[in-house]
Design an enzyme around this catalytic site. Sequence first.
Site, PDB file in Angstrom:
ATOM      1  N   ASP A  82     -10.694   5.734   6.974  1.00  0.00           N
ATOM      2  CA  ASP A  82     -10.816   6.984   6.218  1.00  0.00           C
ATOM      3  C   ASP A  82     -12.242   7.159   5.705  1.00  0.00           C
ATOM      4  OD1 ASP A  82      -8.359   8.394   6.317  1.00  0.00           O
ATOM      5  OD2 ASP A  82      -7.439   6.844   5.096  1.00  0.00           O
ATOM      6  N   GLU A 139     -12.060   5.190  -0.104  1.00  0.00           N
ATOM      7  CA  GLU A 139     -11.971   5.641   1.290  1.00  0.00           C
ATOM      8  C   GLU A 139     -12.656   6.985   1.491  1.00  0.00           C
ATOM      9  OE1 GLU A 139      -8.129   4.548   3.132  1.00  0.00           O
ATOM     10  OE2 GLU A 139      -7.203   5.315   1.319  1.00  0.00           O
ATOM     11  N   ARG A 183       0.907  -1.156   0.000  1.00  0.00           N
ATOM     12  CA  ARG A 183       0.000   0.000   0.000  1.00  0.00           C
ATOM     13  C   ARG A 183       0.944   1.203   0.000  1.00  0.00           C
ATOM     14  NH1 ARG A 183      -4.069   2.680   3.362  1.00  0.00           N
ATOM     15  NH2 ARG A 183      -2.914   2.211   5.231  1.00  0.00           N
TER      16      ARG A 183
HETATM   17  C1  3PY Z   1      -8.377   2.939   6.312  1.00  0.00           C
HETATM   18  O1  3PY Z   1      -9.175   2.309   7.024  1.00  0.00           O
HETATM   19  O2  3PY Z   1      -8.505   4.126   6.002  1.00  0.00           O
HETATM   20  C2  3PY Z   1      -7.223   2.222   5.799  1.00  0.00           C
HETATM   21  O3  3PY Z   1      -6.474   2.795   5.032  1.00  0.00           O
HETATM   22  C3  3PY Z   1      -7.072   0.822   6.252  1.00  0.00           C
HETATM   23  O4  3PY Z   1      -5.959   0.225   5.835  1.00  0.00           O
HETATM   24 MG    MG Z   2      -6.888   4.837   4.739  1.00  0.00          MG
END
Ligand code: 3PY
Ligand code: MG
Length: 259
Positions: free
Chosen positions: A178, A152, A74
């Site tokens: 997020d 997100e 990531r």
């Molecule tokens: C989030 O929950 O925003 C993430 O990036 C989880 O990895």
């Molecule tokens: Mg995140």
Amino acid sequence: MAKNMNDSFRSRIKDKGLLVGTWIQIPHPDIAGILADKGFDWICADMEHTEFEVRDFSRMAEAVSGRGCSPVARVAANEKMAIRRVLDAGAECVIVPLVNNKGEAKSAVAYAKYPPEGIRGHSFCRANGFGERFDEYAENANDRIAVIVMIESAEAVRNIDEILGVEGVDGIFIGPYDLSGSYGITGQTSHPVISGAIDEVAKACKRHGKAAGIHIVEVNEAAVRNAIDKGFAFIALATDTVFLRMGAEKTLGQAGRAK
Ligand code: 3PY
Ligand code: MG
């Protein structure tokens, strides 16, 4: 489904079989090695929120390779060099954070693909054995490497169809924290508004025939079952740091020292 590591991670994601991974925040290859030996299909280095550098990712990729586990990154941001450098270090999949629209999804794909599909640059690098397998890698990388964009934000949920419509986006990955922040309910990852948004994204993935992934940070059986029932087949469970906290708590509890 039995895992066949000769198949690329990208093709395994497309198979729709369940791929269970985990997430690591501590940049030491032994952490990745221990978790790979436990049987995770993939391990993702979190380079957005930790001190993980490309050299740490490279060591981690080396540690998990040959243990039936795919190295995933990531990346810190949807940036050309952030993506290029982890792929050169041997990432089989990039997970790109905070992708909100079609344009951002197209950029992520372009950064991850060699020409003509994208603008990734060629080199001798760890991923091709420092040139030993240059031709083979150059020919196959675009087909074998998975590009996953993170959903997100409320904006990304609204734009989910256009994001999934981008050629080269193999699937999405929900960042529940997020996402909750974007709806003004930070941390309430089981709130009905967030479940509704997640349902919407899962259904869109089905419509587009693309992989749906999610990070279940605080794991319980019901949460995992619920994600699988919704069609999520690319699941990250917990993090190395959560495993440590939970393991320490349980172990101290056995000595009567639970907090
Ligand atoms: C989030 O929950 O925003 C993430 O990036 C989880 O990895
Ligand atoms: Mg995140």
